[in-house]
Motif scaffolding. Sequence first.
Motif, PDB file in Angstrom:
ATOM      1  N   PHE A  96      -0.306  12.147  -2.860  1.00  0.00           N
ATOM      2  CA  PHE A  96       0.322  10.909  -2.177  1.00  0.00           C
ATOM      3  C   PHE A  96       0.876  11.273  -1.012  1.00  0.00           C
ATOM      4  O   PHE A  96       2.303  12.052  -1.139  1.00  0.00           O
ATOM      5  N   ASP A 143       3.511   3.870   4.080  1.00  0.00           N
ATOM      6  CA  ASP A 143       3.280   3.787   2.094  1.00  0.00           C
ATOM      7  C   ASP A 143       2.402   3.402   1.993  1.00  0.00           C
ATOM      8  O   ASP A 143       1.600   2.890   2.801  1.00  0.00           O
ATOM      9  N   ARG A 144       2.252   2.729   1.174  1.00  0.00           N
ATOM     10  CA  ARG A 144       1.129   1.913  -0.014  1.00  0.00           C
ATOM     11  C   ARG A 144       1.160   1.294   1.228  1.00  0.00           C
ATOM     12  O   ARG A 144       0.108  -0.082   1.153  1.00  0.00           O
ATOM     13  N   PHE A 174      -2.501   6.803  -0.133  1.00  0.00           N
ATOM     14  CA  PHE A 174      -1.534   6.582  -1.229  1.00  0.00           C
ATOM     15  C   PHE A 174      -2.589   5.463  -1.914  1.00  0.00           C
ATOM     16  O   PHE A 174      -2.024   5.141  -3.019  1.00  0.00           O
ATOM     17  N   HIS A 175      -3.775   5.898  -2.034  1.00  0.00           N
ATOM     18  CA  HIS A 175      -4.707   4.659  -3.060  1.00  0.00           C
ATOM     19  C   HIS A 175      -5.397   5.578  -3.306  1.00  0.00           C
ATOM     20  O   HIS A 175      -5.824   5.220  -4.063  1.00  0.00           O
ATOM     21  N   ARG A 317      -5.910   4.289  -7.154  1.00  0.00           N
ATOM     22  CA  ARG A 317      -4.911   5.920  -7.164  1.00  0.00           C
ATOM     23  C   ARG A 317      -4.176   6.372  -8.368  1.00  0.00           C
ATOM     24  O   ARG A 317      -4.122   7.723  -8.657  1.00  0.00           O
TER      25      ARG A 317
END
Length: 431
Positions: A96, A143-144, A174-175, A317
């Motif tokens: 990630f 970021d997520r 991020f996923h 994720r």
Amino acid sequence: MLAGCSPASAPDGLLGALAADGGARARDGEIDLRGADLEDGVSLDGEWEFYWERRVTREALDGETVVPNALVRTPGPWHSNILEPDDDIPFDLGRFGVATYRLRVRVDEDVRALYLRIRNISTSYRVLVDDTVVAIGGRLGTDRQSTFPRRGAQVASFVPHGEEFDLIVHVANFHHGRGGIVRSLEIADSDRYTPMLRREANRSWFFFGALLAVGVFHLLMFIARPRDRSMLWFGLFAVTLAVRTIVAGESPVVQVTTLFGWELIVTLEYLALYSGVPLFLMLVASLFSEEYIRPIGRSLVAVSVALVALTAVTPARIFTITLYPYLAIIVAASLFVVWVAVSAIRAGRRGSAIFLAGTLALLLFVFHDVLYYLSVIRTEYILGVGLLVFMVFHALLLALRHADAYRRIEQLLREKNHLQSLTNLDALTGV
């Protein structure tokens, strides 16, 4: 029954032989397409410059103020395809994060317009030609919470200014368990990719409809005759893979740009994938119960069901990472099924040879898709074709079994009539 793992261990020679299309290949962040036939399209596979945790611009590249962290091999996830990292620029690479891919492309002077086929860049991205944005997928973030993934293929067109340009791809992931340029980017000097996307969509709908119809038919047959469990398991297996054909990979049928829609589609894809092994094993158990070793079958089913449960309750994720060890389950289940079929042939079970032939044909398509997922070959997902081939063999098996059942019924009727005639006839007087 389908899974995959990283191609990090595959030698570059093998990837070059199987993944390339026989033309130019990117080396050291550059590719020379001068003199290449771009009419049929050329892949941009090979070695790209890789900048970790940075969004590099053309201006920064021209100013020589940035240095790549490493070269990365495409296609494939970045965490397992790093080549020749720069020891002077240490970095902690994970699944990630954000990154920049950069490739310097040289083309003929008379090229007017180019078309770029984008299939699977995981999971949000922005594609630039020099300083011009030509394609956007999802929303890039740091970021997520600020990143929204995108699902679906697209075609970007642009006009190069001169014989050389930089192809820059900003990626944020991020996923998903696989980040980066997962599928090949292809370039052509004519828009051959848009009709191709339509054909792929039509093919996906065809396989979806065919598999769904066959699955529903077998489920209705099970409702009419509940004692035949093979109808139930085969019907569920076909319906499950029908769902997967419409949501798997970079299917042009599915175009989602919201986080909820993306999570839903990926969850459906993996649920259908992980359900395939236990459903197929239950089918084998119902067909060849005497040769089926239940402790082994139950162990494989239990592990697969655990992955199904994990997929249902965790975000993408997390559960997408479990796809890599799932390959071992597929191999084990495949060997077990083949062993059961061979044992049934030795025992003289009716239709066992037909079932083995259909299973081997299906497994060829399964492992083809595994190689495609590993980025070892550049084709398409074709498991739907394999299942249709298996259905032909399975239909022959059912036809044989039904024919045997009808012959047995006719024999029993003849015996019944004979016994009935003996009951009504006096053996001494003939009256």
